[in-house]
Design a protein around this motif. Structure first.
Motif, PDB file in Angstrom:
ATOM      1  N   PRO A  51     -11.819   2.430  13.243  1.00  0.00           N
ATOM      2  CA  PRO A  51     -12.340   1.064  12.847  1.00  0.00           C
ATOM      3  C   PRO A  51     -11.009   0.047  12.505  1.00  0.00           C
ATOM      4  N   LEU A  52     -10.974  -1.213  12.999  1.00  0.00           N
ATOM      5  CA  LEU A  52      -9.873  -1.773  12.839  1.00  0.00           C
ATOM      6  C   LEU A  52      -9.618  -2.331  11.228  1.00  0.00           C
ATOM      7  N   ASN A  53      -8.184  -2.225  10.978  1.00  0.00           N
ATOM      8  CA  ASN A  53      -8.237  -2.696   9.636  1.00  0.00           C
ATOM      9  C   ASN A  53      -7.422  -4.012   9.696  1.00  0.00           C
ATOM     10  N   LEU A 111       0.812  -1.125  -0.094  1.00  0.00           N
ATOM     11  CA  LEU A 111       0.058   0.160   0.025  1.00  0.00           C
ATOM     12  C   LEU A 111       0.915   1.163  -0.129  1.00  0.00           C
ATOM     13  N   ASN A 112       0.255   2.341  -0.271  1.00  0.00           N
ATOM     14  CA  ASN A 112       0.880   3.599  -0.245  1.00  0.00           C
ATOM     15  C   ASN A 112       0.505   4.538   1.093  1.00  0.00           C
ATOM     16  N   ILE A 113       0.269   3.868   2.162  1.00  0.00           N
ATOM     17  CA  ILE A 113       0.003   4.401   3.395  1.00  0.00           C
ATOM     18  C   ILE A 113       0.930   3.631   4.547  1.00  0.00           C
ATOM     19  N   PRO A 114       2.369   3.731   4.336  1.00  0.00           N
ATOM     20  CA  PRO A 114       3.450   3.026   5.237  1.00  0.00           C
ATOM     21  C   PRO A 114       3.009   3.720   6.769  1.00  0.00           C
ATOM     22  N   PHE A 115       2.729   3.061   7.751  1.00  0.00           N
ATOM     23  CA  PHE A 115       2.592   3.523   9.019  1.00  0.00           C
ATOM     24  C   PHE A 115       4.015   3.651   9.784  1.00  0.00           C
ATOM     25  N   ALA A 116       4.723   2.401   9.838  1.00  0.00           N
ATOM     26  CA  ALA A 116       6.164   2.218  10.489  1.00  0.00           C
ATOM     27  C   ALA A 116       6.830   1.565   9.576  1.00  0.00           C
ATOM     28  N   GLY A 153      -0.784  -0.729   9.639  1.00  0.00           N
ATOM     29  CA  GLY A 153      -1.749  -0.456  10.691  1.00  0.00           C
ATOM     30  C   GLY A 153      -1.856   0.895  11.192  1.00  0.00           C
ATOM     31  N   GLU A 154      -3.034   1.466  11.759  1.00  0.00           N
ATOM     32  CA  GLU A 154      -2.555   2.775  12.208  1.00  0.00           C
ATOM     33  C   GLU A 154      -3.576   2.973  13.497  1.00  0.00           C
TER      34      GLU A 154
END
Length: 777
Positions: A360-362, A332-337, A350-351
């Protein structure tokens, strides 16, 4: 090539800045799985993910990418169009930006007129569709239709086609015969107007053929078709709409190509001839369980954009078998860590929100970059571990990784294979307690870190025994009470000092220090104004090479200069860093929301912020070496989620909320001795630009003196780790474990051809080493 836009009725201040190519030092690590739109031209298929583009050469099957590193903006793409006549790709964005990529030019042209028009609300600037006719492109937007001269690269008129000339959403336009047709929303229906009319800016010249909301209008050969929001497709003839089909799901993309009409729904692609006879139908199957987003065809093949697999290629004559096509990249293009290790990088997606709420859980997988190739592990292989966030690589076993789940516990991965999920039933991890539902399980494991003994330290929110240790070698757990602290929110980071102190960033609790101290644990925190903390919410911490603790908060930066007396000194205070700017004393990063702090081999600091991009400071913070933003670098967003340093290879990985990029800083971590030290390139040949590219002396120790002499012993250059650090303009600079020489002597002249001696001296151990360098000019 910069071309000025002409003044138009809508656009009064034209601006066309030319985007810079950053490919020399930067690399993009974007995901190409979720396709927003596809286009065809130049014997290529173009596909846009959220903010990056790839192309497939139909003759060679070669894949090429176009990202922020090449000059794209990093904003969210909404539509594509390729002009074979002018040899360029038009890229439309949700925020109103238009960019042009030329076949014969590496530069990207950015057109910002729509973005900067104050009379158009920001929510109404989305580019929905490009429709080329002769030398103009009709740009459908959420405010109306703008005319762009593709030959002169300038805007013309703008048509507000809403009732009484108001702004209205136009999804698509089509041209048949002497008329232009517009599919409008907001109850403005399907409209048409004569192309020859010189006054289409007057809404009264637009005739409404049908009221209601229309998603699309397309021309296939000599036929015109329009799609309503009621999922019905109509043939338009003599201004009369005749229903030809009702789709089970609302189509998400309607295109016309090669005299065919393509209708894409989330589960199907329908291909019709110009008379609306069904030629082919491609369906989602179990091998690729996804959602279709768009489609395009050539003579024999369908190319389908999907949400999870990039492009799926299949045959028009028998669309049952699919081939997955997209460049290598993370999920994905939403890296959290992110966390780097030896030639590897782990990424989670995850976030949780600002108050550490994961709902809401992902259900998202994880990604690993290993020796330049990506491996993606889907959620289905992760033991149902949700909201995966922080990552710790075992320093004694780089193949073992632990990933915190902010709902399910702690995930263990070995050799890129998930092997265990630790939770309340098989470890000391504990669930929060809901009085209304005692059986509910929610284990919020946040920050984690390994100490020098190979023990993993983790933090769990909303439980009394928040701090836990786990020894992977013997599977032993221990728990430590945090009952004096508020644990209902989060602990974003933990690090371990040389003396074994665990330094912890806490939301309500500021900075926490913890030390086992036998059976009498030491535990203390600072969080108040009296302790010079700008807020109780600490978001990032990092110990530097001088054992000073850098503290990032949601409202600025602090440093704890003396960490050794933290538990014994009564009046502990953190200190701000005061810098001089324009003759005025200012606090460094005043009121900035700091997301992460990393220390490199030179003791310099990389600091990521929530909305101001990435900073690179000297070791004491007095000098800003770099400040990277979306305006001067390829970072796709100024919101930095995480930073990780590959010290061995001098790479800085930067995770933003819109994608992952890396910067080749060139520095590396110093080694303990000089045994492995070497020089490259060696020999230095005439084709090598020594002044710009510089000779590198690699794998040197931390406290080192370097002398370069000619073969006769004349001193040419000299540097010492603590004095000649990089980015200070010296001819010989030291950056952690790497030194850089620009080939100049003490008189600031480039030296002549010859053999040069490089003498290294470790100032701590008195170890020495001599290297020879051949230079040919």
């Amino acid at each position: 090539m910069i071309k000025k836009l002409a003044v138009s009725i809508l656009f009064c201040i034209p601006l066309l800045p030319l985007a810079q190519d950053f490919s020399a030092l930067w690399q993009g690590h974007f995901s190409y799985n979720n396709i927003k739109d596809v286009a065809k031209g130049n014997n290529k298929i173009y596909a846009a993910s959220e903010n990056a583009i790839f192309s497939l050469d139909l003759q060679t099957n070669e894949l090429s990418t176009l990202t922020t590193v090449n000059g794209l903006s990093g904003e969210t793409i909404s539509t594509l169009y390729y002009s074979d006549v002018y040899g360029l790709l038009l890229i439309g964005y949700e925020n109103g930006l238009i960019e042009i990529a030329f076949d014969d030019d590496e530069d990207i042209l950015s057109i910002v007129d729509i973005i900067e028009k104050p009379t158009i609300p920001p929510t109404s600037k989305k580019i929905n569709h490009f429709n080329a006719y002769n030398n103009v492109v009709y740009v459908s937007t959420n405010y109306g239709i703008s005319v762009f001269d593709i030959e002169r690269l300038e805007f013309g008129d703008t048509y507000f086609t809403g009732n009484s000339g108001t702004q209205t959403r136009v999804n698509q336009t089509a041209i048949l015969g002497d008329y232009i047709y517009a599919a409008c929303l907001d109850g403005n229906g399907l409209k048409k107007a004569p192309l020859s009319s010189p006054n289409l800016i007057d809404y009264q010249n637009w005739q409404t053929l049908s009221t209601g909301d229309f998603l699309a209008v397309q021309q296939a050969e000599n036929s015109l078709y329009a799609l309503r929001t009621n999922r019905r497709m109509y043939r338009v003839a003599n201004d009369v709409l005749t229903e030809v089909f009702q789709y089970p799901d609302a189509p998400v993309d309607i295109k016309a190509t090669d005299n065919r009409l393509l209708a894409t729904t989330k589960n199907n692609v329908f291909i019709y001839d110009s008379s609306f006879n069904l030629i082919s139908q491609a369906n989602v199957n179990t091998a690729f369980n996804t959602t279709f987003t768009s489609a395009i065809t050539d003579s024999e093949t369908i190319y389908i954009g999907t949400k999870h697999f990039g492009i799926l290629k299949t045959s028009i004559s028998n669309p049952t078998e699919y081939e997955e096509i997209h460049p290598d990249g993370p999920l994905l293009n939403i890296p959290f860590a992110i966390q780097s290790g030896e030639n590897q990088l782990w990424v989670t997606f995850g976030e949780y929100n600002l108050f550490y709420n994961p709902y809401p859980l992902n259900n998202r997988g994880i990604s690993q970059l290993n020796n330049g190739s990506w491996t993606n592990i889907p959620y289905t292989n992760l033991f149902d571990a949700k909201c995966l966030t922080t990552i710790s690589i075992n320093p004694s076993n780089n193949n073992q990784v632990f990933i915190g789940s902010f709902f399910s516990g702690l995930l263990e991965v070995n050799n890129a294979i998930p092997s265990m999920l630790y939770n309340q039933s098989n470890s000391s991890l504990e669930s929060l307690i809901l009085p209304s539902n005692p059986s509910y399980v929610d284990i919020r494991v946040g920050a984690s870190v390994f100490d020098e003994n190979g023990v993993l330290w983790t933090l769990t929110s909303q439980v009394e025994n928040a701090l836990k240790s786990f020894n992977p070698s013997n599977n032993q757990w221990q728990s430590y009470s945090f009952k004096q602290f508020r644990t209902e929110l989060g602990f974003p980071e933990i690090t371990v000092g040389n003396d074994g102190t665990k330094w912890i960033a806490g939301y309500w609790n500021g900075l926490i220090g913890f030390k086992e101290n036998g059976n009498a644990p030491l535990i203390k925190n600072i969080s108040t104004e009296e302790e010079n903390m700008p807020t109780h919410n600490v978001t990032a911490i990092a110990l530097d090479k001088r054992n000073q603790l850098w503290i990032g908060t949601e409202r600025g930066l602090r440093v704890l200069y003396n960490t050794s007396n933290f538990f014994t000194e009564e009046n502990i205070r953190a200190e701000e860093i005061i810098i001089e700017e324009g003759g005025i004393a200012k606090e460094l990063l005043f009121e900035q929301n700091i997301r992460d702090i990393e220390v490199d081999g030179s003791n310099n600091k990389w600091i990521g912020t929530a909305d101001s991009g990435l900073f690179y400071f000297s070791s004491d913070g007095q000098n800003t070496i770099f400040h990277f933003t979306t305006d001067n670098s390829p970072i796709p967003s100024n919101t930095i989620n995480d930073i990780s340093l590959d010290g061995a290879n001098g790479i800085v990985y930067i995770a933003t909320n819109k994608g992952l990029v890396s910067f080749q800083s060139g520095g590396s971590s110093p080694l303990g001795d000089l045994e492995s030290a070497y020089i490259y390139p060696n020999p230095v040949r005439p084709t090598f630009n020594i002044v710009e590219q510089k000779v590198k002396i690699k794998d040197i120790s931390e406290n080192v003196n370097i002398k370069i002499t000619d073969i006769e012993g004349n001193l040419v250059a000299e540097a010492q780790s603590r004095n000649n650090q990089r980015y200070r303009g010296y001819n010989l600079e030291i950056d952690g474990g790497t030194a850089y020489w620009n080939g100049k002597n003490l008189a600031n002249n480039v030296v002549a051809s010859g053999v040069y001696l490089v003498m290294l001296s470790n100032l701590d151990t008195f170890e020495t080493k001599m290297l020879k360098l051949m230079l040919i000019r």
